[in-house]
Enzyme design. Sequence first.
Site, PDB file in Angstrom:
ATOM      1  N   TYR A 139       0.830  -1.198   0.000  1.00 57.12           N
ATOM      2  CA  TYR A 139       0.000   0.000   0.000  1.00 57.12           C
ATOM      3  C   TYR A 139       0.871   1.256   0.000  1.00 57.12           C
ATOM      4  O   TYR A 139       0.620   2.205  -0.762  1.00 57.12           O
ATOM      5  CB  TYR A 139      -0.910  -0.012   1.230  1.00 57.12           C
ATOM      6  CG  TYR A 139      -1.831   1.180   1.334  1.00 57.12           C
ATOM      7  CD1 TYR A 139      -2.978   1.254   0.559  1.00 57.12           C
ATOM      8  CD2 TYR A 139      -1.561   2.221   2.226  1.00 57.12           C
ATOM      9  CE1 TYR A 139      -3.838   2.345   0.649  1.00 57.12           C
ATOM     10  CE2 TYR A 139      -2.414   3.310   2.329  1.00 57.12           C
ATOM     11  CZ  TYR A 139      -3.551   3.369   1.543  1.00 57.12           C
ATOM     12  OH  TYR A 139      -4.397   4.450   1.633  1.00 57.12           O
ATOM     13  N   LYS A 143       0.929   4.207  -2.942  1.00 56.67           N
ATOM     14  CA  LYS A 143       0.591   5.604  -2.690  1.00 56.67           C
ATOM     15  C   LYS A 143       1.763   6.524  -3.023  1.00 56.67           C
ATOM     16  O   LYS A 143       1.548   7.674  -3.442  1.00 56.67           O
ATOM     17  CB  LYS A 143       0.120   5.788  -1.247  1.00 56.67           C
ATOM     18  CG  LYS A 143      -1.247   5.182  -0.985  1.00 56.67           C
ATOM     19  CD  LYS A 143      -2.308   5.787  -1.910  1.00 56.67           C
ATOM     20  CE  LYS A 143      -3.688   5.208  -1.704  1.00 56.67           C
ATOM     21  NZ  LYS A 143      -4.691   5.797  -2.617  1.00 56.67           N
TER      22      LYS A 143
END
Length: 241
Positions: A139, A143
């Site tokens: 993740y 991002k």
Amino acid sequence: MSRILVTGSADGLGRAAADALLSAGHEVVVHARDQERAGALDPLVDRGAHIVVGDFTDRDAVRRVAAELNDADPLDAVIHNAGVWSGRAVVPVNIVAPYLLTALLRGPRRLVYLSSSSHFGGRPSLDGVDWRGRSAGSYADSKLFVTTLAAAVARLRPDVLSNAVDPGWVPTRMGGPNAPDDLELGHRTQEWLAADDEPEALTTGGYWYHGRRLQPHRAVHDEAFQDRLLQTLAQETGTAL
């Protein structure tokens, strides 16, 4: 009035942003990944929202959504809100899908990408990234990549306002009920960047948190890293920005 696409708008921050933009008089296109999730958007559709459906883990579905939107009235803005916290869908949904939509959609002059403070823990390396989601993705890396994409678009498309927004850790289905940040503040900045005409909202290349422009990870504005990311995504998808 602007015509604004909000991806991943069946619930959470995307739903809140779409609802607020509709209430402000904008023409909103909402998005759900499948027909079951689309049913949750009926109240917004009943108020005039348009809807597109497509699973962003599937590149062909992303292309179909882009083609459908290109055949309709031009978009003024896109809020790239759809996101996944963990599992195999992380990289396909969090970075590949917004990259493809950015490359394929014609017309939007404002682009807002949902980032996260987690991007500070991302690795500015493209080695070994599983872009197709055959294994669980990072993740934090996803991002960092999407925040870098926002900065790259701002640099390469001077006629487009491109920004990244950290909405905070808010109590959504993804964030969980005990998340400490403010849900209302969590969606206001992206709406402001997508539709407002205040001078600050008409800037580009920013990383924003609750209406304040902050400094992102140092790799975000590294033009060599931006170029490597775009080249890798172009080769991986067969679609250049």
